[in-house]
Design a protein around this motif. Sequence first.
Motif, PDB file in Angstrom:
ATOM      1  N   GLU A   1      55.975  53.203  38.473  1.00 52.86           N
ATOM      2  CA  GLU A   1      55.834  53.537  39.887  1.00 52.86           C
ATOM      3  C   GLU A   1      54.508  53.097  40.485  1.00 52.86           C
ATOM      4  N   THR A   2      53.449  53.121  39.676  1.00 55.25           N
ATOM      5  CA  THR A   2      52.112  52.836  40.192  1.00 55.25           C
ATOM      6  C   THR A   2      51.411  51.815  39.311  1.00 55.25           C
ATOM      7  N   ILE A   3      50.876  50.792  39.948  1.00 57.59           N
ATOM      8  CA  ILE A   3      50.012  49.827  39.275  1.00 57.59           C
ATOM      9  C   ILE A   3      48.650  49.967  39.935  1.00 57.59           C
ATOM     10  N   ASN A   4      47.664  50.438  39.188  1.00 52.61           N
ATOM     11  CA  ASN A   4      46.347  50.721  39.732  1.00 52.61           C
ATOM     12  C   ASN A   4      45.494  49.463  39.881  1.00 52.61           C
ATOM     13  N   ASP A   5      44.356  49.625  40.559  1.00 50.69           N
ATOM     14  CA  ASP A   5      43.395  48.537  40.742  1.00 50.69           C
ATOM     15  C   ASP A   5      43.076  47.889  39.398  1.00 50.69           C
ATOM     16  N   TYR A   6      43.054  46.566  39.391  1.00 55.05           N
ATOM     17  CA  TYR A   6      42.673  45.768  38.218  1.00 55.05           C
ATOM     18  C   TYR A   6      43.552  45.994  36.991  1.00 55.05           C
ATOM     19  N   ALA A   7      44.739  46.515  37.155  1.00 61.12           N
ATOM     20  CA  ALA A   7      45.590  46.854  36.008  1.00 61.12           C
ATOM     21  C   ALA A   7      45.876  45.665  35.097  1.00 61.12           C
ATOM     22  N   PHE A   8      46.099  44.510  35.677  1.00 62.44           N
ATOM     23  CA  PHE A   8      46.399  43.322  34.868  1.00 62.44           C
ATOM     24  C   PHE A   8      45.383  42.221  35.135  1.00 62.44           C
ATOM     25  N   ALA A   9      44.171  42.589  35.447  1.00 64.59           N
ATOM     26  CA  ALA A   9      43.133  41.614  35.779  1.00 64.59           C
ATOM     27  C   ALA A   9      42.550  40.970  34.533  1.00 64.59           C
ATOM     28  N   ASN A  10      42.043  39.760  34.741  1.00 64.82           N
ATOM     29  CA  ASN A  10      41.324  39.030  33.697  1.00 64.82           C
ATOM     30  C   ASN A  10      42.179  38.736  32.468  1.00 64.82           C
ATOM     31  N   LEU A  11      43.388  38.287  32.721  1.00 66.09           N
ATOM     32  CA  LEU A  11      44.291  37.842  31.654  1.00 66.09           C
ATOM     33  C   LEU A  11      44.425  36.328  31.801  1.00 66.09           C
TER      34      LEU A  11
END
Length: 176
Positions: free
Chosen positions: A33-43
């Motif tokens: 339901e929720t994807i927070n700030d930077y959840a998948f960053a820097n991949l």
Amino acid sequence: LTEIEIPASVTTMSGAFRYCESLTSITLNEGLETINDYAFANLPVLQSLTIPDSVTSLGNHFIAEDLALTYLKFGGGVSSLTYEQTHLSRNRDSEPALETVVFGDGVESIGEYAFSRKVYGSGYYDWNNCSYPNLKNVLFSSTVKNIGDYSFAGLSALNNIDLSEIANIGNYAFQN
């Protein structure tokens, strides 16, 4: 770690996999339901990401610096998208690989500068070398009605797009 599947039991994602330099594949299941700030960053090698329809809250910079990402699909649970949610990099020297963006049924509005790169230089917005040079395909669902100012400005590789269902297109939305 090269591949991960997030089970339907997970309802919120934060930065658990941030900086996983070998992660090439993430599967997100309905139930999230929720994807927070930077959840998948820097991949740096992640190539494809599909946001399920169950996601109703999307954090800022959730894909920041995912420069290998070539395919991005937004499910319909998030009705409005902003620049802070959609940008991949603010670094004018980077070259995101993004080729295709799909807006699922339920997405209604694409905010200003969403897929252009806001780089300010010499007193004006400089689109040279600071956009998405590989973005060719943008697919709008029939629910998308509003495209904000400069949303897709500077996309020199953009091919044919279907705007037949769009009600409002902002200033310079497709400036090239």
